[in-house]
Design an enzyme around this catalytic site. Structure first.
Site, PDB file in Angstrom:
ATOM      1  N   GLY A  71       0.838  -1.194   0.000  1.00 13.80           N
ATOM      2  CA  GLY A  71       0.000   0.000   0.000  1.00 13.80           C
ATOM      3  C   GLY A  71       0.876   1.247   0.000  1.00 13.80           C
ATOM      4  N   THR A  72       1.972   1.173   0.730  1.00 13.40           N
ATOM      5  CA  THR A  72       2.896   2.313   0.791  1.00 13.40           C
ATOM      6  C   THR A  72       3.394   2.659  -0.604  1.00 13.40           C
ATOM      7  OG1 THR A  72       3.611   1.703   3.014  1.00 13.40           O
ATOM      8  CG2 THR A  72       5.124   3.076   1.739  1.00 13.40           C
ATOM      9  N   ASN A 153      -7.099   4.541   9.349  1.00 15.79           N
ATOM     10  CA  ASN A 153      -6.551   3.330   9.960  1.00 15.79           C
ATOM     11  C   ASN A 153      -6.470   3.385  11.479  1.00 15.79           C
ATOM     12  OD1 ASN A 153      -4.519   5.290   9.009  1.00 15.79           O
ATOM     13  ND2 ASN A 153      -3.114   4.025  10.171  1.00 15.79           N
ATOM     14  N   GLN A 181      -7.487   0.605   4.173  1.00 14.52           N
ATOM     15  CA  GLN A 181      -8.275   0.040   5.278  1.00 14.52           C
ATOM     16  C   GLN A 181      -9.697  -0.334   4.870  1.00 14.52           C
ATOM     17  OE1 GLN A 181      -7.358  -1.023   8.219  1.00 14.52           O
ATOM     18  NE2 GLN A 181      -5.290  -0.198   8.250  1.00 14.52           N
ATOM     19  N   SER A 201      -4.015  -2.648  -0.273  1.00 13.07           N
ATOM     20  CA  SER A 201      -2.926  -3.492   0.218  1.00 13.07           C
ATOM     21  C   SER A 201      -3.480  -4.834   0.696  1.00 13.07           C
ATOM     22  CB  SER A 201      -2.222  -2.762   1.369  1.00 13.07           C
ATOM     23  OG  SER A 201      -1.270  -3.608   1.961  1.00 13.07           O
ATOM     24  N   HIS A 203      -2.457  -7.273   2.735  1.00 12.49           N
ATOM     25  CA  HIS A 203      -2.383  -7.855   4.082  1.00 12.49           C
ATOM     26  C   HIS A 203      -3.411  -7.300   5.061  1.00 12.49           C
ATOM     27  CE1 HIS A 203       0.170  -4.807   6.444  1.00 12.49           C
ATOM     28  NE2 HIS A 203       0.219  -4.318   5.226  1.00 12.49           N
ATOM     29  N   THR A 239      10.273  -7.778 -11.683  1.00 14.45           N
ATOM     30  CA  THR A 239       9.585  -9.039 -11.988  1.00 14.45           C
ATOM     31  C   THR A 239       8.366  -9.187 -11.089  1.00 14.45           C
ATOM     32  OG1 THR A 239      11.677 -10.001 -12.656  1.00 14.45           O
ATOM     33  CG2 THR A 239       9.902 -11.548 -12.117  1.00 14.45           C
ATOM     34  N   CYS A 332       3.416   1.616  11.802  1.00 10.70           N
ATOM     35  CA  CYS A 332       4.594   2.379  11.399  1.00 10.70           C
ATOM     36  C   CYS A 332       4.977   3.376  12.474  1.00 10.70           C
ATOM     37  CB  CYS A 332       4.321   3.133  10.094  1.00 10.70           C
ATOM     38  SG  CYS A 332       3.461   2.131   8.917  1.00 10.70           S
TER      39      CYS A 332
HETATM   40  N1  PLP Z   1      -2.392   3.328   4.212  1.00 11.10           N
HETATM   41  C1  PLP Z   1      -3.086   2.944   5.291  1.00 11.10           C
HETATM   42  C2  PLP Z   1      -4.349   3.653   5.627  1.00 11.10           C
HETATM   43  C3  PLP Z   1      -2.630   1.890   6.095  1.00 11.10           C
HETATM   44  O1  PLP Z   1      -3.320   1.527   7.172  1.00 11.10           O
HETATM   45  C4  PLP Z   1      -1.417   1.245   5.739  1.00 11.10           C
HETATM   46  C5  PLP Z   1      -0.858   0.166   6.584  1.00 11.10           C
HETATM   47  O2  PLP Z   1      -0.895   0.254   7.810  1.00 11.10           O
HETATM   48  C6  PLP Z   1      -0.745   1.677   4.586  1.00 11.10           C
HETATM   49  C7  PLP Z   1      -1.253   2.715   3.847  1.00 11.10           C
HETATM   50  C8  PLP Z   1       0.515   1.026   4.143  1.00 11.10           C
HETATM   51  O3  PLP Z   1       0.268  -0.216   3.546  1.00 11.10           O
HETATM   52  P1  PLP Z   1       1.425  -1.313   3.501  1.00 11.10           P
HETATM   53  O4  PLP Z   1       1.555  -1.846   4.889  1.00 11.10           O
HETATM   54  O5  PLP Z   1       0.945  -2.350   2.532  1.00 11.10           O
HETATM   55  O6  PLP Z   1       2.650  -0.640   3.033  1.00 11.10           O
END
Ligand code: PLP
Length: 385
Positions: A71-72, A153, A181, A201, A203, A239, A332
């Protein structure tokens, strides 16, 4: 002691039916999707099928969907990519202080590097955005990129994405939403929402960590951040991780198949949790919007006296010692001993922010374990209050 995991907004376990879908791609179907031989074509077909299914699930065209590592990365690509594509013009990014760090840090980097205008939309003490302020802050004669997350989140707040999209459209801005989220919890249709860019994302909805995707509306220019091969139609070299892309899409499809049922289950867990701590007379207040929110996330503050020094993650560690895994904000931020930037932005003091926790539920939690966890929670808090 049985440990109870209530930190599902940080990450979810990978669902067994998702593991079953991805395993063949770690084993017999290992070809490089860019190879022209049969091994490669087999994984290429699986990847393109996954893309088609993802596009269908979100109401997009396959050509508008790109797989990323997270997601990042999807947030970085949306923001940096959109700005890099228009460098040389007056550019504005309009976002809020309640966004995930993947957005906020990207915006800060872009601002420092390219000296573009950055403005923040006002919000109230529950984190509800002021859309009149949004309208006022769109700068004339600028290329404006609006970035507002779908669901928060830390608080679970669901933002008014359709309304923001309408404002964005009427001002010729482009609109990115971080739907990390909400994906797998709310149905996402890019046309119905009206977004131009969207990050998800895997996970967060029972696929593995390390895979995400970005939706880029046809016609929206996004410069690539990774250079190398022609993967992902030149938008993202590297890849392809076919196993995880397949897993993300299967997980999203499974989530969509049971969306309402899982939503109601999680809502009943949230109710059971709050009921149990209320029965145990734990004083608390809920942070965030109580009306427009995901039931999967609750954020609670406790009136812990300031004489209790809550430096670092004292509260979380005490709960962990009691076998309850929760967090103070995004993963994070936790671990850095910094209080949540979201709670500070809502006007909480550092002590108040440290006296707050995020509890997040999954479809795999049972009511029995939620009541058990809430009881342990109450024991820990009673010692601190
Ligand atoms: N954006 C939100 C709202 C999130 O909650 C998160 C993960 O905690 C991310 C982005 C980042 O996603 P990823 O963990 O896949 O890098």
């Amino acid at each position: 002691m049985k440990r109870i995991y209530l930190d599902n907004a940080s990450t979810t376990p990978v669902a067994p039916d998702v593991v079953a879908e991805l395993l063949p791609f770690l084993d017999s179907q290992f070809g490089n999707a860019s190879s022209i031989h049969a091994f490669g074509q087999q994984t290429r077909n699986a990847l393109e099928l996954a893309r088609e299914e993802l596009a269908k699930a979100i109401g997009a065209k396959p050509s508008e969907v790109f797989f990323t590592s997270s997601g990042t990365e999807a947030d970085n690509l949306a923001l940096k990519g959109a700005v890099l594509a228009r460098l040389g013009e007056p550019i504005q990014i309009l976002t809020s202080k309640l966004e995930h760090k993947a957005v906020l840090e990207s915006v800060e980097w872009i601002q420092k590097k390219f000296n573009i205008a950055v403005d923040f939309i006002a919000h109230d003490s529950k984190g509800r955005l002021d859309l009149d302020d949004l309208k006022k802050k769109i700068r004339p004669n600028h290329f404006t990129v609006i970035s507002i997350m779908h669901a928060n989140n830390e608080l679970g707040n669901i933002n008014p994405i359709k309304e923001i999209a309408a404002i964005s459209k009427s001002h010729n801005a482009i609109f990115h939403t971080d739907a990390v989220q909400s994906a797998g919890k709310l149905r996402l249709d890019v046309d119905e929402l009206g977004v131009d860019l969207m990050a998800i994302s895997g996970h967060k909805f029972y696929a593995p960590k390390g895979v995400g995707a970005i939706y880029v509306r046809t016609g929206v220019q996004v410069e690539s951040l990774l250079h190398g091969g022609t993967h992902e139609r030149n938008r993202r070299a590297g890849t392809e991780n076919v196993a995880f892309a397949v897993a993300l899409v299967k997980a999203l499809k499974f989530a969509h198949a049971n969306l309402q049922q899982d939503f109601l289950h999680v809502a009943s867990l949230q109710k059971a949790f709050l009921e149990t701590i209320s029965e145990r007379n734990v004083p608390f207040s809920l942070n965030g919007d109580e009306v427009s929110k995901l039931p999967h996330i609750i954020n609670l503050s406790f009136p812990i006296p300031t004489r209790q020094k809550l430096a670092g993650d004292v509260l979380l560690l005490a709960l962990d010692a009691a076998g309850v895994a929760v967090s103070s904000g995004s993963a994070c931020t936790s671990g850095t001993a910094k209080p949540s930037h979201v709670l500070l932005a809502l006007g909480k003091s550092e002590h108040e922010a440290r006296a707050s926790v995020r509890v997040s539920f999954s479809k795999f939690n049972t009511e029995e374990e939620i009541r058990d966890a809430a009881g342990r929670f109450a024991d820990v808090l009673k010692r601190l209050l």
